[in-house]
Design an enzyme around this catalytic site. Structure first.
Site, PDB file in Angstrom:
ATOM      1  N   ASN A  53       0.903  -1.319  -0.152  1.00  0.00           N
ATOM      2  CA  ASN A  53      -0.085   0.075  -0.139  1.00  0.00           C
ATOM      3  C   ASN A  53       0.646   1.306   0.110  1.00  0.00           C
ATOM      4  O   ASN A  53       1.925   1.117   0.366  1.00  0.00           O
ATOM      5  CB  ASN A  53      -0.950  -0.024   1.347  1.00  0.00           C
ATOM      6  N   LYS A 180       0.649   1.498  16.402  1.00  0.00           N
ATOM      7  CA  LYS A 180       1.399   2.804  15.937  1.00  0.00           C
ATOM      8  C   LYS A 180       0.012   3.740  15.263  1.00  0.00           C
ATOM      9  O   LYS A 180      -0.969   3.286  14.689  1.00  0.00           O
ATOM     10  CB  LYS A 180       2.115   2.223  14.536  1.00  0.00           C
ATOM     11  N   LYS A 182      -0.844   7.572  13.421  1.00  0.00           N
ATOM     12  CA  LYS A 182      -0.218   8.799  12.434  1.00  0.00           C
ATOM     13  C   LYS A 182      -0.333  10.219  13.079  1.00  0.00           C
ATOM     14  O   LYS A 182      -1.133  10.157  13.882  1.00  0.00           O
ATOM     15  CB  LYS A 182      -1.236   8.617  11.315  1.00  0.00           C
ATOM     16  N   ASP A 211       4.083   8.117  13.285  1.00  0.00           N
ATOM     17  CA  ASP A 211       4.378   8.052  11.940  1.00  0.00           C
ATOM     18  C   ASP A 211       3.937   9.373  11.260  1.00  0.00           C
ATOM     19  O   ASP A 211       2.928   9.612  11.288  1.00  0.00           O
ATOM     20  CB  ASP A 211       3.898   6.692  11.217  1.00  0.00           C
ATOM     21  N   GLU A 237       8.855   8.141  13.584  1.00  0.00           N
ATOM     22  CA  GLU A 237       8.923   7.675  12.148  1.00  0.00           C
ATOM     23  C   GLU A 237       8.701   8.652  10.995  1.00  0.00           C
ATOM     24  O   GLU A 237       7.954   9.284  11.036  1.00  0.00           O
ATOM     25  CB  GLU A 237       7.910   6.564  11.985  1.00  0.00           C
ATOM     26  N   GLU A 263      11.074   3.171   4.378  1.00  0.00           N
ATOM     27  CA  GLU A 263       9.902   2.729   3.558  1.00  0.00           C
ATOM     28  C   GLU A 263       9.841   3.238   2.100  1.00  0.00           C
ATOM     29  O   GLU A 263       9.448   2.673   1.249  1.00  0.00           O
ATOM     30  CB  GLU A 263       8.428   2.727   4.090  1.00  0.00           C
ATOM     31  N   ASP A 290      11.033  -1.563   2.207  1.00  0.00           N
ATOM     32  CA  ASP A 290      10.094  -2.735   1.702  1.00  0.00           C
ATOM     33  C   ASP A 290      10.363  -3.277   0.558  1.00  0.00           C
ATOM     34  O   ASP A 290      10.304  -2.692  -0.490  1.00  0.00           O
ATOM     35  CB  ASP A 290       8.747  -1.936   2.013  1.00  0.00           C
ATOM     36  N   HIS A 320       8.381  -2.235   6.202  1.00  0.00           N
ATOM     37  CA  HIS A 320       7.095  -1.540   6.110  1.00  0.00           C
ATOM     38  C   HIS A 320       6.336  -2.406   5.139  1.00  0.00           C
ATOM     39  O   HIS A 320       6.727  -3.460   4.464  1.00  0.00           O
ATOM     40  CB  HIS A 320       7.132  -0.331   5.172  1.00  0.00           C
ATOM     41  N   GLU A 339       5.783  -5.059   9.936  1.00  0.00           N
ATOM     42  CA  GLU A 339       4.590  -4.368  10.150  1.00  0.00           C
ATOM     43  C   GLU A 339       3.483  -5.200   9.830  1.00  0.00           C
ATOM     44  O   GLU A 339       3.431  -6.384   9.359  1.00  0.00           O
ATOM     45  CB  GLU A 339       4.666  -3.154   9.145  1.00  0.00           C
TER      46      GLU A 339
END
Length: 387
Positions: A53, A180, A182, A211, A237, A263, A290, A320, A339
């Site tokens: 994603n 986690k 945002k 993040d 992050e 990531e 990733d 990630h 993750e």
């Protein structure tokens, strides 16, 4: 032994969630099936892959460039030395023929998606889970127990503190001990209140990571660092632009606790530059490269070599993406974990059916290949493409 077809379909993974930079209302992913002429249990072996994603589907690049380079290659040139299986490294070289160095961009995602499917097929032909195959070829002992953390805490229309707390509580109830959320999508005061709400909810049962998704300039990143260092966070992050190594290096002067990034770096050269110039600290910080976004496992192995040469342990890598490919790499090549998206980006996120989180870890099942077929909702989508 040959690859007879590579099929791609672009699938929506749309959602109303957003982070500090993008919303996911139009997000897509590429699903790929690599069909071989190898027969196992009366059926051709098919390897599957998809991109993580945050980057859109890569159908154009896959169909117009990379697929045909594999299909048109001499079949023998894609096999290992004993001609008993495909060689992902030789297939990678075929995909990247006539490509200039640098300018990684979206092609790294297209190649990484196909590469995932190749490794899935290779491990299935070996009759092993990918993580055990990786451990075997690298002379390691596989460790099926993998640390996972729950990624969530997105901004969502109408999502108040009570909803955020309930989300985080649901992760703890499912066995996670690191969660986690945002930050950077609202004011710093609003984010402080959100963070305190989550910390109040999880107490000493779990740790919280935050993040920023690369949103901050240096001044804002420092402002958040001064606020965040008041709290016992797991990490801070992706503070600024992923290629602004000077910003990342400067942050170490203001934030002593762990930071994480990587990531959105898509090659071993990018990883090397981060470690050379980004001020990352091997005793506490985390690297989130990733493979599905960065040319696949073939390139990720080069990245692990770069990390080792710079004095870093592979245990500082927690990729990630929340996909089973990185879970296999973690279990087979001794990464620090992976993750996880317990509720998002389905059916691509999550674990095979029956796999549960216990004390922040999952135990890899002994499923051939990457193990996609063990996740019923994902397996049905993949089977539809293959047939």
């Amino acid at each position: 032994m040959r690859i007879v077809d590579i099929r791609e379909v672009t699938k929506p993974i749309a959602s109303s969630i957003r982070n500090s930079y993008i919303d996911f209302s139009k997000m897509t992913t590429s699903l790929v099936a690599v069909v071989t002429d190898v027969i196992r249990d009366g059926r051709p072996v098919v390897g599957y892959g998809f991109n993580s994603n945050g980057r859109y589907g890569q159908g154009g690049l896959i169909r117009e460039r990379f697929r045909d380079r594999i299909i048109n290659a001499d079949p023998g040139s894609l096999l290992n030395e004993t001609e008993t299986n495909f060689d992902p490294h030789r297939i990678w070289d075929a995909m990247m023929s006539n490509e200039k160095p640098g300018g990684h961009g979206e092609r790294s995602v297209a190649v990484g998606t196909i590469d995932m499917a190749i490794w899935d097929a290779v491990a299935k032909i070996e009759g092993k889970p990918l993580f055990r195959h990786l451990a075997d070829i690298h002379g390691r002992e596989a460790n099926p127990r993998v640390f996972v953390y729950a990624a969530g805490g997105y901004y969502f229309p109408g999502k108040d503190h009570s909803s955020l707390r309930a989300e985080m509580r649901s992760y703890l109830d499912r066995g996670y001990n690191v969660v986690k959320m945002k930050i950077g999508g609202v004011t710093i005061d609003e984010d402080r209140a959100r963070i305190e709400a989550v910390l109040d909810e999880i107490g000493n049962e779990a740790q919280l990571a935050v993040d920023a998704n690369g949103r901050f300039d240096l001044e804002t990143g420092i402002g958040y660092a001064k606020m965040l260092r008041e709290y016992p966070l797991f990490w801070y992050e992706e503070i600024g632009d992923p290629l602004d190594y000077a910003l990342q290096a400067a942050m170490a002067e203001f934030y002593d606790a762990p930071m994480a990034t990587g990531e959105n770096l898509f090659s071993h050269q990018d990883a090397r530059n981060l470690l050379r110039y980004g001020g990352m600290r091997p005793d506490r910080d985390y690297l989130q490269f990733d493979c599905a976004l960065s040319y696949g496992l073939v390139e990720y192995l080069r990245t692990l070599d770069v990390i080792k040469a710079a004095g870093w342990s592979s245990r500082r890598c927690i990729p990630h993406g929340g996909h089973q490919m990185s879970l296999n790499i973690a279990a087979g090549l001794d990464l620090g974990g992976n993750e996880s998206y317990p509720d998002l980006f389905q059916p691509y996120g999550g674990f095979p059916d029956g796999v549960h989180v216990e004390d922040g870890h999952i135990t890899m099942p002994d499923l051939p290949g990457i193990g996609f077929e063990g996740k019923s909702d994902l397996a049905s989508v993949m089977k539809e493409l293959a047939e």
